[in-house]
Write a protein that holds these residues in place. Structure first.
Motif, short mmCIF file in Angstrom:
data_model
loop_
_atom_site.label_atom_id
_atom_site.label_comp_id
_atom_site.label_asym_id
_atom_site.label_seq_id
_atom_site.Cartn_x
_atom_site.Cartn_y
_atom_site.Cartn_z
N UNK A 36 0.78 0.06 4.06
CA UNK A 36 0.29 -1.16 3.41
C UNK A 36 1.02 -2.41 3.90
N UNK A 37 1.14 -2.52 5.22
CA UNK A 37 1.73 -3.71 5.81
C UNK A 37 0.62 -4.69 6.19
N UNK A 38 1.00 -5.86 6.61
CA UNK A 38 0.01 -6.86 7.01
C UNK A 38 -0.94 -6.33 8.08
N UNK A 39 -0.38 -5.57 9.04
CA UNK A 39 -1.21 -5.06 10.14
C UNK A 39 -1.96 -3.78 9.77
N UNK A 40 -1.43 -2.97 8.85
CA UNK A 40 -2.06 -1.68 8.55
C UNK A 40 -2.96 -1.68 7.32
N UNK A 41 -2.83 -2.66 6.45
CA UNK A 41 -3.68 -2.71 5.25
C UNK A 41 -5.17 -2.63 5.58
N UNK A 42 -5.66 -3.32 6.61
CA UNK A 42 -7.09 -3.23 6.93
C UNK A 42 -7.55 -1.81 7.27
N UNK A 43 -6.64 -0.96 7.74
CA UNK A 43 -7.02 0.41 8.10
C UNK A 43 -7.46 1.23 6.90
N UNK A 44 -7.13 0.80 5.70
CA UNK A 44 -7.54 1.50 4.48
C UNK A 44 -9.04 1.41 4.24
N UNK A 45 -9.66 0.41 4.83
CA UNK A 45 -11.12 0.24 4.72
C UNK A 45 -11.77 1.11 5.79
N UNK A 46 -12.53 2.15 5.40
CA UNK A 46 -13.14 3.05 6.39
C UNK A 46 -14.00 2.32 7.44
N UNK A 47 -14.68 1.27 7.02
CA UNK A 47 -15.49 0.52 7.98
C UNK A 47 -14.62 -0.14 9.04
N UNK A 48 -13.51 -0.74 8.60
CA UNK A 48 -12.59 -1.37 9.56
C UNK A 48 -11.94 -0.30 10.43
N UNK A 49 -11.49 0.79 9.81
CA UNK A 49 -10.82 1.86 10.55
C UNK A 49 -11.71 2.35 11.70
N UNK A 50 -13.01 2.44 11.44
CA UNK A 50 -13.94 2.95 12.44
C UNK A 50 -14.18 1.99 13.60
N UNK A 51 -13.60 0.81 13.54
CA UNK A 51 -13.77 -0.18 14.61
C UNK A 51 -12.69 -0.09 15.68
N UNK A 52 -11.98 1.05 15.74
CA UNK A 52 -10.96 1.27 16.77
C UNK A 52 -11.61 1.17 18.16
N UNK A 53 -10.78 0.90 19.15
CA UNK A 53 -11.25 0.88 20.54
C UNK A 53 -10.05 1.14 21.44
N UNK A 54 -10.34 1.43 22.69
CA UNK A 54 -9.29 1.64 23.69
C UNK A 54 -9.26 0.42 24.59
#
Length: 101
Positions: A36-54
């Motif tokens: 739950x840090x500034x950079x990792x809090x958005x990862x809790x949202x499944x829609x945001x998490x699914x926006x990963x890329x290489x």
């Protein structure tokens, strides 16, 4: 240098990572979500998490949160979750790479 070449969703906060030496591993990102840090809090949202890329062999998200392939690889290897194709003869590159650490 080891690079990330493909990523596949595995449900919840898990991703199957494929590396340039043909090894794979499922990484559970729950600890990042729970941090739950500034950079990792958005990862809790499944829609945001699914926006990963290489990007240049690095795992990244739109908020500029990035994880290097060597650190992901090392974590998977140390936790016993890094796999090589069983048909590959001899010492795996996973073992050889870890010997360099």
């Amino acid at each position: 240098m080891i690079k990330l070449i493909a990523v596949e969703p595995q449900g919840d906060a898990k991703l199957l990572l494929r590396f340039s030496d043909e090894s794979t591993g499922t990484y559970d990102f729950a600890t990042f979500v729970e941090a739950n840090t500034e950079m990792t809090t958005p990862l809790a949202d499944p829609e945001f998490f699914s926006r990963y890329f290489i990007e240049a062999g690095v795992l990244a998200w739109p908020n500029e949160f990035e994880l290097s392939a060597p650190s992901l690889y090392r974590h998977l290897a140390q936790s016993g979750n890094l796999r090589r194709d069983a048909d590959s003869p001899g010492t795996s590159s996973v073992d050889a790479w870890m010997d360099l650490m």
